[in-house]
Design a protein around this motif. Structure first.
Motif, PDB file in Angstrom:
ATOM      1  N   HIS A 154      10.767 -19.788  -0.705  1.00 37.83           N
ATOM      2  CA  HIS A 154      11.345 -20.960  -1.373  1.00 37.83           C
ATOM      3  C   HIS A 154      11.959 -21.877  -0.326  1.00 37.83           C
ATOM      4  N   LYS A 155      11.598 -23.170  -0.359  1.00 41.90           N
ATOM      5  CA  LYS A 155      12.091 -24.093   0.672  1.00 41.90           C
ATOM      6  C   LYS A 155      13.212 -24.985   0.154  1.00 41.90           C
ATOM      7  N   LYS A 156      14.161 -25.291   1.044  1.00 45.04           N
ATOM      8  CA  LYS A 156      15.204 -26.265   0.738  1.00 45.04           C
ATOM      9  C   LYS A 156      14.585 -27.659   0.815  1.00 45.04           C
ATOM     10  N   PRO A 157      15.083 -28.612   0.004  1.00 44.57           N
ATOM     11  CA  PRO A 157      14.497 -29.969   0.036  1.00 44.57           C
ATOM     12  C   PRO A 157      14.540 -30.584   1.435  1.00 44.57           C
ATOM     13  N   GLU A 158      13.525 -31.373   1.715  1.00 38.37           N
ATOM     14  CA  GLU A 158      13.488 -32.136   2.966  1.00 38.37           C
ATOM     15  C   GLU A 158      14.557 -33.215   2.919  1.00 38.37           C
ATOM     16  N   LYS A 159      15.087 -33.602   4.070  1.00 38.87           N
ATOM     17  CA  LYS A 159      16.077 -34.690   4.102  1.00 38.87           C
ATOM     18  C   LYS A 159      15.326 -36.019   4.181  1.00 38.87           C
ATOM     19  N   VAL A 160      15.522 -36.860   3.183  1.00 45.17           N
ATOM     20  CA  VAL A 160      14.832 -38.148   3.150  1.00 45.17           C
ATOM     21  C   VAL A 160      15.817 -39.242   3.548  1.00 45.17           C
ATOM     22  N   TYR A 201       1.222 -24.061  -7.222  1.00 44.17           N
ATOM     23  CA  TYR A 201       2.179 -23.564  -6.239  1.00 44.17           C
ATOM     24  C   TYR A 201       2.971 -24.716  -5.627  1.00 44.17           C
ATOM     25  N   ASN A 202       4.281 -24.556  -5.594  1.00 45.15           N
ATOM     26  CA  ASN A 202       5.143 -25.576  -4.987  1.00 45.15           C
ATOM     27  C   ASN A 202       6.401 -24.884  -4.462  1.00 45.15           C
ATOM     28  N   PRO A 203       6.564 -24.812  -3.139  1.00 44.32           N
ATOM     29  CA  PRO A 203       7.656 -24.023  -2.558  1.00 44.32           C
ATOM     30  C   PRO A 203       9.037 -24.608  -2.833  1.00 44.32           C
ATOM     31  N   TYR A 204       9.106 -25.847  -3.361  1.00 39.85           N
ATOM     32  CA  TYR A 204      10.407 -26.445  -3.638  1.00 39.85           C
ATOM     33  C   TYR A 204      10.871 -26.138  -5.054  1.00 39.85           C
ATOM     34  N   PHE A 205       9.953 -25.704  -5.925  1.00 35.78           N
ATOM     35  CA  PHE A 205      10.295 -25.383  -7.305  1.00 35.78           C
ATOM     36  C   PHE A 205      10.969 -24.015  -7.330  1.00 35.78           C
ATOM     37  N   ALA A 206      11.998 -23.867  -8.188  1.00 36.30           N
ATOM     38  CA  ALA A 206      12.821 -22.657  -8.167  1.00 36.30           C
ATOM     39  C   ALA A 206      11.992 -21.383  -8.278  1.00 36.30           C
ATOM     40  N   ASN A 207      10.992 -21.362  -9.186  1.00 35.21           N
ATOM     41  CA  ASN A 207      10.221 -20.117  -9.267  1.00 35.21           C
ATOM     42  C   ASN A 207       8.813 -20.248  -8.676  1.00 35.21           C
ATOM     43  N   LEU A 208       8.656 -21.159  -7.768  1.00 36.42           N
ATOM     44  CA  LEU A 208       7.471 -21.309  -6.899  1.00 36.42           C
ATOM     45  C   LEU A 208       6.187 -21.766  -7.601  1.00 36.42           C
ATOM     46  N   ASN A 209       5.999 -21.394  -8.856  1.00 33.30           N
ATOM     47  CA  ASN A 209       4.820 -21.849  -9.581  1.00 33.30           C
ATOM     48  C   ASN A 209       5.252 -22.778 -10.699  1.00 33.30           C
ATOM     49  N   ILE A 210       4.805 -24.018 -10.648  1.00 35.73           N
ATOM     50  CA  ILE A 210       5.255 -25.025 -11.611  1.00 35.73           C
ATOM     51  C   ILE A 210       4.111 -25.401 -12.545  1.00 35.73           C
ATOM     52  N   ALA A 211       4.493 -25.687 -13.802  1.00 34.58           N
ATOM     53  CA  ALA A 211       3.469 -26.025 -14.795  1.00 34.58           C
ATOM     54  C   ALA A 211       2.960 -27.457 -14.606  1.00 34.58           C
ATOM     55  N   MET A 212       3.756 -28.307 -13.957  1.00 32.24           N
ATOM     56  CA  MET A 212       3.322 -29.702 -13.767  1.00 32.24           C
ATOM     57  C   MET A 212       2.253 -29.762 -12.681  1.00 32.24           C
ATOM     58  N   TYR A 254      15.285 -33.375  -3.523  1.00 37.41           N
ATOM     59  CA  TYR A 254      14.502 -32.372  -4.247  1.00 37.41           C
ATOM     60  C   TYR A 254      13.304 -33.004  -4.962  1.00 37.41           C
ATOM     61  N   VAL A 255      13.554 -34.098  -5.674  1.00 35.52           N
ATOM     62  CA  VAL A 255      12.456 -34.729  -6.416  1.00 35.52           C
ATOM     63  C   VAL A 255      11.371 -35.185  -5.438  1.00 35.52           C
ATOM     64  N   TYR A 256      11.778 -35.796  -4.333  1.00 33.93           N
ATOM     65  CA  TYR A 256      10.811 -36.209  -3.315  1.00 33.93           C
ATOM     66  C   TYR A 256      10.016 -34.998  -2.803  1.00 33.93           C
ATOM     67  N   SER A 257      10.732 -33.934  -2.478  1.00 32.68           N
ATOM     68  CA  SER A 257      10.079 -32.762  -1.898  1.00 32.68           C
ATOM     69  C   SER A 257       9.130 -32.104  -2.894  1.00 32.68           C
ATOM     70  N   LEU A 258       9.562 -32.058  -4.159  1.00 29.16           N
ATOM     71  CA  LEU A 258       8.716 -31.460  -5.197  1.00 29.16           C
ATOM     72  C   LEU A 258       7.403 -32.246  -5.314  1.00 29.16           C
ATOM     73  N   LEU A 259       7.515 -33.571  -5.333  1.00 30.56           N
ATOM     74  CA  LEU A 259       6.323 -34.401  -5.545  1.00 30.56           C
ATOM     75  C   LEU A 259       5.366 -34.360  -4.352  1.00 30.56           C
ATOM     76  N   THR A 260       5.914 -34.104  -3.170  1.00 33.26           N
ATOM     77  CA  THR A 260       5.058 -34.096  -1.971  1.00 33.26           C
ATOM     78  C   THR A 260       4.758 -32.662  -1.527  1.00 33.26           C
ATOM     79  N   GLY A 261       5.269 -31.673  -2.283  1.00 32.50           N
ATOM     80  CA  GLY A 261       5.223 -30.290  -1.794  1.00 32.50           C
ATOM     81  C   GLY A 261       4.086 -29.417  -2.311  1.00 32.50           C
TER      82      GLY A 261
END
Ligand code: HEM
Length: 239
Positions: free
Chosen positions: A3-9, A157-168, A127-134
Motif C-alpha cells: 500500500h502506497k502513501k499518496p504522492e506529494k503534488v 489494482y491500485n496501490p493507493y486504494f486502502a484495500n488495493l483492489n478498487i471497483a472503479m 490521495y485523489v491525484y494518486s488514485l487517479l494516476t495509480g
C-alpha cells in the motif's frame, strides 16, 4: 509495504498562503462533468456555487442545464418519479435513483458522493491525484505472499486504494477532455485539475481561512510587542 502513501503534488493551494488557481478549478469542473459525473454526485455543492469559480449567472444556468445527469423530480401530472434538467439551486445530482440502482450498475460497489472526499481521506488532495494516476498491474510478489489479494473480476489494482483492489475502472485516459484554454490533457494534468476541483468542493473557503489565520498571527505579534512595551514603560522607574 504494497500500500502506497499518496504522492506529494505541487498544488497552487499548498502552504499557509496558498490560493486556488481559478482556471485550474474550471478545468477540474470540466473533467468532473465529462467523466466523473457519470457515476458520482456532489450533494453538498449546488450549481450556483460554481459562481465561485468565476462563472456568471448565465454560464451557471447553462452548466446546470447541460449536466449529464438530471435532477430527480415528481411529474406534476402523474405524481410519478421522474427527472428534469437541473437549475442553479439544485445540488449536483447522482445518476442513480438509489443505492440499489447504483450498486447494480457498478458490480455491487457504490460510487461515493465526492463532495468531501478530499477531507474524508488522509492527505485527500494528494490521495485523489494518486488514485487517479495509480492504476497499474498487480505485483506478482503480492499475489505470491497473499494469494487471496489477487485482483478479482470487476476489480482493478491500485496501490493507493486502502484495500488495493478498487471497483472503479481507471476513469481517466490521455486526451479524454479538451480544455477551452488549451491546457495539457494527459492523465496527470487532468488528475491534478480534478483533485484541485474536489479540494475546492470540500473547502470552498480555504483562502479565507488561510488569510484569516495570517491576520490573526499578525495581530497576536503586534499585541505581544505592545504588551512588552507597556511592561517596560510601566516598570521603567522601578529599581
Ligand atoms: C470510488 C474518484 C469516475 C465509479 C471513487 C473514489 C474516488 C473516486 C476518490 C473513492 C475511493 C475511496 O473510497 O477512497 C473519481 C473521479 C472520477 C471518477 C475523480 C473522474 C475522474 C468514476 C466513474 C465511475 C466511478 C466514471 C463509474 C463508471 C466508482 C466506484 C467507486 C468509486 C464504483 C467505489 C469503489 C470501491 O469502493 O471499490 N471514485 N471517480 N468513478 N468510483 Fe470513481
Amino acid at each position: 509495504e504494497f500500500h502506497k502513501k499518496p504522492e506529494k503534488v505541487d498544488f497552487s493551494f499548498n502552504g499557509p498562503l496558498g490560493k486556488y488557481d481559478r482556471p485550474q478549478l474550471q478545468r477540474g469542473l470540466k473533467v468532473f462533468q465529462e467523466v466523473c459525473a457519470a457515476c458520482h454526485s456532489l450533494k453538498l455543492v449546488a450549481f450556483r456555487n460554481f459562481a465561485d469559480l468565476g462563472y456568471d449567472e448565465g454560464q451557471v444556468k447553462a452548466i446546470a442545464a447541460a449536466w449529464p445527469t438530471e435532477t430527480p423530480s415528481i411529474d406534476p401530472n402523474t405524481g410519478e418519479a421522474t427527472t428534469r434538467k437541473s437549475l442553479p439551486i439544485d445540488k449536483i445530482p447522482s445518476p442513480y435513483a438509489n443505492e440499489v440502482m447504483a450498486r447494480a450498475a457498478n458490480n455491487n460497489a457504490l460510487p461515493p458522493d465526492l463532495s468531501l472526499i478530499t477531507k474524508a481521506r488522509h492527505d485527500g488532495s494528494n490521495y485523489v491525484y494518486s488514485l487517479l494516476t495509480g492504476y497499474q498491474a498487480q505485483p506478482a510478489e503480492l499475489v505470491k505472499q497473499f494469494p487471496d489479494s489477487k485482483t478479482g473480476k470487476g476489480l482493478h489494482y491500485n496501490p493507493y486504494f486502502a484495500n488495493l483492489n478498487i471497483a472503479m475502472n481507471k476513469p481517466l485516459n490521455d486526451g479524454q477532455v479538451t480544455f477551452d484554454d488549451g491546457a495539457p490533457n494527459d492523465v496527470k494534468s487532468m488528475a491534478k485539475d480534478v483533485s484541485a476541483f474536489l479540494t475546492w468542493t470540500a473547502e470552498p473557503k480555504m483562502e479565507n481561512r488561510k488569510s484569516g489565520g495570517l491576520a490573526t498571527l499578525g495581530f497576536l505579534l503586534f499585541f505581544t510587542v505592545l504588551t512588552y512595551m507597556s511592561y517596560r514603560s510601566i516598570w521603567a522607574g522601578q529599581k
